[in-house]
Scaffold this motif. Structure first.
Motif, mmCIF file in Angstrom:
data_model
loop_
_atom_site.group_PDB
_atom_site.id
_atom_site.type_symbol
_atom_site.label_atom_id
_atom_site.label_comp_id
_atom_site.label_asym_id
_atom_site.label_seq_id
_atom_site.Cartn_x
_atom_site.Cartn_y
_atom_site.Cartn_z
ATOM 1 N N THR A 1 2.032 72.264 43.211
ATOM 2 C CA THR A 1 1.306 71.273 42.410
ATOM 3 C C THR A 1 -0.194 71.508 42.543
ATOM 4 O O THR A 1 -0.729 71.539 43.655
ATOM 5 N N PHE B 1 9.692 69.470 39.688
ATOM 6 C CA PHE B 1 9.875 68.016 39.696
ATOM 7 C C PHE B 1 10.972 67.657 40.691
ATOM 8 O O PHE B 1 11.753 66.731 40.477
ATOM 9 N N ARG C 1 12.797 66.325 43.986
ATOM 10 C CA ARG C 1 12.616 65.292 45.019
ATOM 11 C C ARG C 1 13.183 65.814 46.324
ATOM 12 O O ARG C 1 14.279 66.402 46.336
ATOM 13 N N GLU C 2 12.453 65.601 47.401
ATOM 14 C CA GLU C 2 12.995 66.003 48.704
ATOM 15 C C GLU C 2 14.279 65.219 48.931
ATOM 16 O O GLU C 2 14.364 64.041 48.601
ATOM 17 N N ASN D 1 3.881 62.311 38.374
ATOM 18 C CA ASN D 1 3.924 61.753 39.730
ATOM 19 C C ASN D 1 3.088 60.474 39.827
ATOM 20 O O ASN D 1 3.496 59.496 40.445
ATOM 21 N N LEU E 1 4.840 57.487 38.283
ATOM 22 C CA LEU E 1 5.916 56.956 39.134
ATOM 23 C C LEU E 1 5.333 56.137 40.288
ATOM 24 O O LEU E 1 5.852 55.075 40.641
ATOM 25 N N PHE F 1 12.456 53.707 40.277
ATOM 26 C CA PHE F 1 11.119 53.557 40.860
ATOM 27 C C PHE F 1 10.542 52.158 40.709
ATOM 28 O O PHE F 1 9.356 51.968 40.524
ATOM 29 N N GLY G 1 5.360 57.090 50.218
ATOM 30 C CA GLY G 1 4.746 58.007 51.176
ATOM 31 C C GLY G 1 5.138 59.410 50.802
ATOM 32 O O GLY G 1 5.419 59.701 49.642
ATOM 33 N N ASP H 1 -1.114 63.602 45.438
ATOM 34 C CA ASP H 1 -1.246 63.873 43.997
ATOM 35 C C ASP H 1 -2.060 62.788 43.296
ATOM 36 O O ASP H 1 -2.860 63.071 42.404
ATOM 37 N N LYS I 1 11.366 58.800 53.431
ATOM 38 C CA LYS I 1 12.456 58.224 52.633
ATOM 39 C C LYS I 1 13.755 58.780 53.203
ATOM 40 O O LYS I 1 13.721 59.637 54.108
ATOM 41 N N GLU J 1 15.339 53.836 54.046
ATOM 42 C CA GLU J 1 16.603 53.360 53.457
ATOM 43 C C GLU J 1 17.767 54.324 53.673
ATOM 44 O O GLU J 1 18.539 54.590 52.741
ATOM 45 N N ARG K 1 12.653 47.605 53.395
ATOM 46 C CA ARG K 1 13.275 48.323 52.272
ATOM 47 C C ARG K 1 14.299 47.478 51.508
ATOM 48 O O ARG K 1 15.082 48.024 50.728
HETATM 49 C C1 UGA Z 1 8.179 63.207 44.199
HETATM 50 C C2 UGA Z 1 8.684 63.172 42.744
HETATM 51 O O1 UGA Z 1 9.708 62.187 42.596
HETATM 52 C C3 UGA Z 1 9.234 64.548 42.339
HETATM 53 O O2 UGA Z 1 9.604 64.528 40.966
HETATM 54 C C4 UGA Z 1 8.148 65.604 42.566
HETATM 55 O O3 UGA Z 1 8.611 66.899 42.258
HETATM 56 C C5 UGA Z 1 7.722 65.577 44.027
HETATM 57 O O4 UGA Z 1 7.238 64.264 44.356
HETATM 58 C C6 UGA Z 1 6.633 66.601 44.209
HETATM 59 O O5 UGA Z 1 5.547 66.418 43.659
HETATM 60 O O6 UGA Z 1 6.880 67.655 44.800
HETATM 61 P P1 UGA Z 1 9.335 63.033 46.623
HETATM 62 O O7 UGA Z 1 7.961 63.047 47.183
HETATM 63 O O8 UGA Z 1 10.383 63.908 47.227
HETATM 64 O O9 UGA Z 1 9.302 63.445 45.041
HETATM 65 O O10 UGA Z 1 9.839 61.553 46.750
HETATM 66 P P2 UGA Z 1 10.364 60.385 45.799
HETATM 67 O O11 UGA Z 1 11.829 60.333 45.840
HETATM 68 O O12 UGA Z 1 9.719 60.451 44.474
HETATM 69 O O13 UGA Z 1 9.807 59.120 46.612
HETATM 70 C C7 UGA Z 1 8.412 58.994 46.890
HETATM 71 C C8 UGA Z 1 8.139 57.751 47.684
HETATM 72 O O14 UGA Z 1 8.278 56.603 46.882
HETATM 73 C C9 UGA Z 1 9.049 57.525 48.897
HETATM 74 O O15 UGA Z 1 8.265 57.104 49.994
HETATM 75 C C10 UGA Z 1 9.976 56.422 48.447
HETATM 76 O O16 UGA Z 1 10.478 55.639 49.512
HETATM 77 C C11 UGA Z 1 9.048 55.618 47.558
HETATM 78 N N1 UGA Z 1 9.739 54.811 46.538
HETATM 79 C C12 UGA Z 1 10.474 55.427 45.559
HETATM 80 C C13 UGA Z 1 9.601 53.442 46.546
HETATM 81 O O17 UGA Z 1 8.907 52.862 47.421
HETATM 82 N N2 UGA Z 1 10.211 52.706 45.577
HETATM 83 C C14 UGA Z 1 10.937 53.291 44.597
HETATM 84 O O18 UGA Z 1 11.466 52.562 43.726
HETATM 85 C C15 UGA Z 1 11.084 54.688 44.590
#
Ligand code: UGA
Length: 449
Positions: A121, A153, A155-156, A227, A230, A268, A276, A283, A339, A403, A428
């Motif tokens: 990114t 895109f 997600r971990e 990102n 979201l 989301f 986090g 980003d 997460k 969670e 959570r």
């Molecule tokens: C995120 C994006 O979702 C991916 O599409 C993107 O490729 C990636 O960043 C990246 O730029 O490499 P990721 O960081 O793995 O992926 O995590 P997410 O699943 O998106 O969650 C991000 C954070 O948001 C976590 O801390 C999660 O607990 C929090 N979250 C998510 C919430 O607090 N509420 C929600 O409803 C969803």
């Protein structure tokens, strides 16, 4: 196609493994020779669901190899994916020095033209700089390189699944031949001509995956804009949760109904401790910084960032309300990773919680299915338990920070018998408030009564 992947972190390893699984010949390289040795010995340095399986099967099929010699990887490939880190600098801007180094390596080591693809990114316009760097560093060889952007895109935790089931594949190109090559690289995923290894071919047939061909600037912007949107959505849900607490409404009911509107969507909108990880926080900052450099004040994203930072304070308001004095109290922390389904603790809200508890003199005992080793190195003063019940023994409060299913499925009847006091502060929103009260717990969460 012969592909090189430079950088064996989360993005590079998943990209390399999945492209090899999809039939390409992939060679992965990293500046960390120890990491390459580990990979060669069959050790996967990160926890990512299914990654070990496909790394193993791609290697056995002779489709994937590793080298610590970047020159070897560069020379033996037609297209090169740059998957190196772009960490944040003090001012929020992205540190692109690793990309510059890779550009120099490619330009000096290549013996034939290559397609160079940014996967990491990066802020918009990095492709232009990459092109300039490649041209400058290859002056003596006179080789020409094509540059493209192909943001990930993933997600971990679900990265392998996401790789094979993308909502869209975005390619930013300068010419038709780069678009053609990228279409060829992703053909097995676009036309689903191979069996997805995650579900052994039992995945439901998905709609055709759109390949979105854009300019490089647009592709880079699409990643940051997605990102950040979201992240914005999460902060919005968190403010709604605060409002629900004051007004006497239930954030789960509100967001569930909101999410049924197709224009909004259900994902989301989970309220809690906030976002986090290594992607959203950095980003968001990089996007705000980029906008600032071209005279656009991205106020709305700054607010999203501010709201997110305040989540930890909101959480501690609840902890103080429940525990009164924190000093000397034995507190169990459930979850350390940012997460579920990852061992990643970078910018994890849970670590902010641990740090603040220790600062205030609590006796912290923590549990996480995958992130204990990494956290222990940062907070050796806490005690750690792999067992989700053991961590609760004699605790005066349980603080839920991640969670994980193992916490979601805890038998609180059993857990309550181990605890010194039946008190749960849930960051959570994992449990039903009514059920917890029925079990005799004092229960605090976000946006629900
Ligand atoms: C995120 C994006 O979702 C991916 O599409 C993107 O490729 C990636 O960043 C990246 O730029 O490499 P990721 O960081 O793995 O992926 O995590 P997410 O699943 O998106 O969650 C991000 C954070 O948001 C976590 O801390 C999660 O607990 C929090 N979250 C998510 C919430 O607090 N509420 C929600 O409803 C969803």
């Amino acid at each position: 196609m012969h592909l090189a992947v430079i950088g064996c972190g989360y993005v590079g390893l998943v990209t390399g493994a999945c492209l090899a699984e999809a039939g390409h010949d992939v060679i992965c390289t990293d500046v960390d020779a120890g990491r390459i040795e580990q990979l060669r010995a069959g050790h996967v340095p990160i926890y990512e669901l299914y990654l070990d399986k496909i790394l193993d099967s791609a290697r056995k099929a002779g489709k994937l190899s590793y080298t610590s010699d970047a020159g070897e990887a560069i020379r033996n490939s037609d297209a090169i994916f740059i998957c190196v880190g772009t960490p944040p600098k003090e001012d929020g801007d992205a540190d692109l020095s690793a990309i510059d180094n890779v550009a120099r390596q490619i330009a000096t080591e290549a013996r034939s033209p290559k397609l160079v693809i940014e996967k990491s990114t990066v802020p918009a316009r990095t492709g232009l700089e990459l092109r300039r760097a490649l041209t400058a560093y290859s002056r003596s060889s006179g080789l020409s390189f094509r540059v493209a952007s192909n943001p990930e895109f993933l997600r971990e935790g679900t990265a392998v699944f996401d790789f094979f089931h993308p909502d869209r594949i975005v390619v930013g190109v300068e010419d038709e031949s780069s678009a053609r090559d990228l279409r060829e690289i992703y053909r097995p995923i676009l036309d689903r001509s191979f069996r997805c290894p995650v579900h052994q071919g039992t995945c439901p047939p998905a709609d055709a995956v759109p390949l979105v061909v854009t300019t490089i600037n647009s592709a880079e912007l699409i990643k940051h804009a997605s990102n950040s949107f979201l992240a914005l959505k999460i902060s919005y849900a968190n403010v709604i949760a605060d409002l629900c607490e004051r007004i006497g409404a239930d954030v789960e009911e509100v967001t569930r109904a909101m999410g049924l509107d197709q224009r909004i969507g259900a994902q989301f909108l989970r309220a809690g401790l906030g976002f986090g990880g290594f992607c959203f926080p950095k980003d968001l900052q990089a996007f705000v910084h980029l906008a600032g450099t071209v005279g656009v004040d991205f106020e709305i994203l700054k607010a999203a960032e501010r709201v997110n930072k305040q989540r930890i304070e909101r959480f501690f308001d609840k902890v103080r309300q429940a525990l009164w004095v924190i000093k000397g109290k034995r507190v169990a922390v459930l979850g350390l990773a940012f997460k579920a389904n990852t061992d990643d603790i970078r910018f994890s809200p849970a670590l902010e919680v641990v740090k603040e508890l220790i600062r205030q003199g609590a006796q912290v005992q923590a549990s996480d299915p995958e992130a204990i080793a990494r956290t222990k190195a940062l907070f050796p003063q806490a005690s750690y338990h792999t067992d989700a019940y053991e961590v609760l023994r004699d605790a005066e409060a349980a603080l839920v920070c991640t969670e994980w299913d193992v916490f979601r499925e805890l038998d609180w009847e059993r857990a309550g018998k181990l605890m010194a006091r039946r008190l749960v502060i849930d960051g959570r929103n994992l449990y039903s408030p009514a059920r917890m009260r029925e079990l005799g717990f004092e229960y605090y969460c976000f946006g629900r009564e």
